[in-house]
Design a protein around this motif. Sequence first.
Motif, PDB file in Angstrom:
ATOM      1  N   GLY A  38       0.786  -1.232   0.000  1.00  7.37           N
ATOM      2  CA  GLY A  38       0.000   0.000   0.000  1.00  7.37           C
ATOM      3  C   GLY A  38       0.816   1.280   0.000  1.00  7.37           C
ATOM      4  O   GLY A  38       0.381   2.287   0.553  1.00  7.37           O
ATOM      5  N   LEU A  39       2.001   1.239  -0.617  1.00 13.36           N
ATOM      6  CA  LEU A  39       2.850   2.431  -0.713  1.00 13.36           C
ATOM      7  C   LEU A  39       3.222   2.699  -2.160  1.00 13.36           C
ATOM      8  O   LEU A  39       3.266   1.767  -2.967  1.00 13.36           O
ATOM      9  CB  LEU A  39       4.153   2.244   0.077  1.00 13.36           C
ATOM     10  CG  LEU A  39       4.094   2.130   1.584  1.00 13.36           C
ATOM     11  CD1 LEU A  39       5.472   1.815   2.144  1.00 13.36           C
ATOM     12  CD2 LEU A  39       3.557   3.414   2.203  1.00 13.36           C
ATOM     13  N   SER A  40       3.541   3.937  -2.471  1.00 14.13           N
ATOM     14  CA  SER A  40       4.110   4.229  -3.790  1.00 14.13           C
ATOM     15  C   SER A  40       5.578   3.794  -3.768  1.00 14.13           C
ATOM     16  O   SER A  40       6.138   3.461  -2.718  1.00 14.13           O
ATOM     17  CB  SER A  40       3.970   5.712  -4.134  1.00 14.13           C
ATOM     18  OG  SER A  40       4.661   6.489  -3.191  1.00 14.13           O
ATOM     19  N   THR A  41       6.207   3.796  -4.922  1.00 13.25           N
ATOM     20  CA  THR A  41       7.545   3.228  -5.073  1.00 13.25           C
ATOM     21  C   THR A  41       8.591   3.895  -4.177  1.00 13.25           C
ATOM     22  O   THR A  41       9.344   3.202  -3.491  1.00 13.25           O
ATOM     23  CB  THR A  41       7.985   3.310  -6.546  1.00 13.25           C
ATOM     24  OG1 THR A  41       6.997   2.657  -7.339  1.00 13.25           O
ATOM     25  CG2 THR A  41       9.323   2.642  -6.759  1.00 13.25           C
ATOM     26  N   THR A  42       8.649   5.216  -4.175  1.00 11.88           N
ATOM     27  CA  THR A  42       9.706   5.907  -3.416  1.00 11.88           C
ATOM     28  C   THR A  42       9.614   5.655  -1.914  1.00 11.88           C
ATOM     29  O   THR A  42      10.620   5.275  -1.295  1.00 11.88           O
ATOM     30  CB  THR A  42       9.714   7.414  -3.732  1.00 11.88           C
ATOM     31  OG1 THR A  42       9.934   7.568  -5.141  1.00 11.88           O
ATOM     32  CG2 THR A  42      10.809   8.131  -2.969  1.00 11.88           C
ATOM     33  N   PRO A  43       8.458   5.825  -1.280  1.00 14.86           N
ATOM     34  CA  PRO A  43       8.410   5.517   0.163  1.00 14.86           C
ATOM     35  C   PRO A  43       8.696   4.047   0.468  1.00 14.86           C
ATOM     36  O   PRO A  43       9.300   3.725   1.495  1.00 14.86           O
ATOM     37  CB  PRO A  43       6.986   5.880   0.577  1.00 14.86           C
ATOM     38  CG  PRO A  43       6.433   6.714  -0.504  1.00 14.86           C
ATOM     39  CD  PRO A  43       7.224   6.414  -1.742  1.00 14.86           C
ATOM     40  N   CYS A  44       8.298   3.158  -0.424  1.00 14.82           N
ATOM     41  CA  CYS A  44       8.578   1.732  -0.232  1.00 14.82           C
ATOM     42  C   CYS A  44      10.088   1.502  -0.267  1.00 14.82           C
ATOM     43  O   CYS A  44      10.647   0.825   0.592  1.00 14.82           O
ATOM     44  CB  CYS A  44       7.871   0.915  -1.315  1.00 14.82           C
ATOM     45  SG  CYS A  44       8.199  -0.844  -1.188  1.00 14.82           S
ATOM     46  N   MET A  45      10.746   2.083  -1.272  1.00 13.00           N
ATOM     47  CA  MET A  45      12.190   1.932  -1.411  1.00 13.00           C
ATOM     48  C   MET A  45      12.903   2.525  -0.189  1.00 13.00           C
ATOM     49  O   MET A  45      13.856   1.931   0.327  1.00 13.00           O
ATOM     50  CB  MET A  45      12.668   2.620  -2.688  1.00 13.00           C
ATOM     51  CG  MET A  45      14.126   2.423  -2.970  1.00 13.00           C
ATOM     52  SD  MET A  45      14.642   2.946  -4.627  1.00 13.00           S
ATOM     53  CE  MET A  45      13.897   4.537  -4.793  1.00 13.00           C
ATOM     54  N   GLU A  46      12.433   3.658   0.310  1.00 14.49           N
ATOM     55  CA  GLU A  46      13.047   4.279   1.490  1.00 14.49           C
ATOM     56  C   GLU A  46      12.911   3.375   2.714  1.00 14.49           C
ATOM     57  O   GLU A  46      13.844   3.254   3.506  1.00 14.49           O
ATOM     58  CB  GLU A  46      12.399   5.645   1.766  1.00 14.49           C
ATOM     59  CG  GLU A  46      12.800   6.687   0.739  1.00 14.49           C
ATOM     60  CD  GLU A  46      11.994   7.986   0.848  1.00 14.49           C
ATOM     61  OE1 GLU A  46      11.060   8.067   1.690  1.00 14.49           O
ATOM     62  OE2 GLU A  46      12.294   8.912   0.078  1.00 14.49           O
ATOM     63  N   ARG A  47      11.758   2.727   2.850  1.00 14.41           N
ATOM     64  CA  ARG A  47      11.586   1.807   3.980  1.00 14.41           C
ATOM     65  C   ARG A  47      12.530   0.614   3.875  1.00 14.41           C
ATOM     66  O   ARG A  47      13.129   0.200   4.865  1.00 14.41           O
ATOM     67  CB  ARG A  47      10.145   1.311   4.056  1.00 14.41           C
ATOM     68  CG  ARG A  47       9.222   2.324   4.695  1.00 14.41           C
ATOM     69  CD  ARG A  47       7.869   1.679   4.877  1.00 14.41           C
ATOM     70  NE  ARG A  47       6.923   2.623   5.415  1.00 14.41           N
ATOM     71  CZ  ARG A  47       6.362   2.514   6.619  1.00 14.41           C
ATOM     72  NH1 ARG A  47       6.652   1.489   7.393  1.00 14.41           N
ATOM     73  NH2 ARG A  47       5.504   3.415   7.035  1.00 14.41           N
ATOM     74  N   VAL A  48      12.639   0.037   2.676  1.00 14.62           N
ATOM     75  CA  VAL A  48      13.550  -1.102   2.498  1.00 14.62           C
ATOM     76  C   VAL A  48      14.977  -0.682   2.815  1.00 14.62           C
ATOM     77  O   VAL A  48      15.704  -1.390   3.526  1.00 14.62           O
ATOM     78  CB  VAL A  48      13.435  -1.694   1.073  1.00 14.62           C
ATOM     79  CG1 VAL A  48      14.533  -2.724   0.828  1.00 14.62           C
ATOM     80  CG2 VAL A  48      12.057  -2.305   0.851  1.00 14.62           C
ATOM     81  N   LYS A  49      15.390   0.466   2.334  1.00  8.41           N
ATOM     82  CA  LYS A  49      16.761   0.955   2.605  1.00  8.41           C
ATOM     83  C   LYS A  49      16.976   1.164   4.102  1.00  8.41           C
ATOM     84  O   LYS A  49      18.042   0.852   4.637  1.00  8.41           O
ATOM     85  CB  LYS A  49      17.040   2.253   1.839  1.00  8.41           C
ATOM     86  CG  LYS A  49      17.031   2.101   0.334  1.00  8.41           C
ATOM     87  CD  LYS A  49      18.085   1.128  -0.134  1.00  8.41           C
ATOM     88  CE  LYS A  49      18.033   0.969  -1.648  1.00  8.41           C
ATOM     89  NZ  LYS A  49      18.771  -0.201  -2.105  1.00  8.41           N
ATOM     90  N   ARG A  50      15.961   1.684   4.805  1.00  9.47           N
ATOM     91  CA  ARG A  50      16.070   1.860   6.257  1.00  9.47           C
ATOM     92  C   ARG A  50      16.174   0.509   6.951  1.00  9.47           C
ATOM     93  O   ARG A  50      17.001   0.318   7.854  1.00  9.47           O
ATOM     94  CB  ARG A  50      14.882   2.649   6.808  1.00  9.47           C
ATOM     95  CG  ARG A  50      14.982   2.857   8.320  1.00  9.47           C
ATOM     96  CD  ARG A  50      13.822   3.642   8.902  1.00  9.47           C
ATOM     97  NE  ARG A  50      12.518   3.193   8.456  1.00  9.47           N
ATOM     98  CZ  ARG A  50      11.877   2.127   8.947  1.00  9.47           C
ATOM     99  NH1 ARG A  50      12.422   1.376   9.876  1.00  9.47           N
ATOM    100  NH2 ARG A  50      10.682   1.807   8.504  1.00  9.47           N
ATOM    101  N   LEU A  51      15.363  -0.455   6.513  1.00 13.10           N
ATOM    102  CA  LEU A  51      15.424  -1.796   7.107  1.00 13.10           C
ATOM    103  C   LEU A  51      16.796  -2.432   6.874  1.00 13.10           C
ATOM    104  O   LEU A  51      17.311  -3.164   7.726  1.00 13.10           O
ATOM    105  CB  LEU A  51      14.299  -2.671   6.558  1.00 13.10           C
ATOM    106  CG  LEU A  51      12.891  -2.278   7.017  1.00 13.10           C
ATOM    107  CD1 LEU A  51      11.825  -2.988   6.173  1.00 13.10           C
ATOM    108  CD2 LEU A  51      12.692  -2.562   8.493  1.00 13.10           C
ATOM    109  N   GLU A  52      17.395  -2.167   5.726  1.00 16.55           N
ATOM    110  CA  GLU A  52      18.750  -2.654   5.454  1.00 16.55           C
ATOM    111  C   GLU A  52      19.766  -1.937   6.343  1.00 16.55           C
ATOM    112  O   GLU A  52      20.638  -2.580   6.948  1.00 16.55           O
ATOM    113  CB  GLU A  52      19.107  -2.433   3.980  1.00 16.55           C
ATOM    114  CG  GLU A  52      18.324  -3.294   3.036  1.00 16.55           C
ATOM    115  CD  GLU A  52      18.481  -2.901   1.574  1.00 16.55           C
ATOM    116  OE1 GLU A  52      18.050  -3.695   0.725  1.00 16.55           O
ATOM    117  OE2 GLU A  52      19.026  -1.810   1.267  1.00 16.55           O
ATOM    118  N   ARG A  53      19.670  -0.619   6.431  1.00 16.83           N
ATOM    119  CA  ARG A  53      20.585   0.177   7.248  1.00 16.83           C
ATOM    120  C   ARG A  53      20.548  -0.240   8.712  1.00 16.83           C
ATOM    121  O   ARG A  53      21.577  -0.300   9.379  1.00 16.83           O
ATOM    122  CB  ARG A  53      20.181   1.661   7.140  1.00 16.83           C
ATOM    123  CG  ARG A  53      21.244   2.595   6.764  1.00 16.83           C
ATOM    124  CD  ARG A  53      20.853   4.058   6.711  1.00 16.83           C
ATOM    125  NE  ARG A  53      19.517   4.459   7.087  1.00 16.83           N
ATOM    126  CZ  ARG A  53      18.510   4.679   6.231  1.00 16.83           C
ATOM    127  NH1 ARG A  53      18.678   4.501   4.937  1.00 16.83           N
ATOM    128  NH2 ARG A  53      17.325   5.063   6.665  1.00 16.83           N
TER     129      ARG A  53
END
Length: 168
Positions: A38-53
């Motif tokens: 339920g997210l657009s691409t950019t916020p989804c990508m930011e969440r994945v990057k945060r989860l990786e970080r």
Amino acid sequence: MKTRRASSRELDKIDRQILRILQREGRISYVDLGERVGLSTTPCMERVKRLEREKFIISYGARLNPHKLQANLLVFVEISLTTKSASIFEDFRRAAIKLPHVMECHLVSGDFDYLVKARISEMASYRKLLGDILLKLPGVRESKSYIVMEEIKETLELPVPDDTPEIV
């Protein structure tokens, strides 16, 4: 209504959905992942990057079929060491890390010291792994082996809890 931003201390519902999906489908695109949570691409990508970080996601990889790569035989080996000293444990650890057929090696509590999981091609290879390699590792006193006759379940997926308790 107060909005909460997920941090390294807390996962929200979307973070948990992302983790569940990525465990099963590590190659999913950000577009498809975003649609599923339920997210657009950019916020989804930011969440994945945060989860990786924040080290919730530590790696991505391909799961290979052992039967296609001559690794049909799965064995577990209990290893007992001669003595319980820090240097013996360290010597064993350094040697075990280098073994290509060993998929996992765990220092455990109980009647033995290490539990080793290995995949090899056949029984002759197992005898060689045990006699020529494992039993010759530093400090090894004895071993006990379990040959897997049927694999019922094997997964790398971790259960992602619905609500992550707060870290105190």
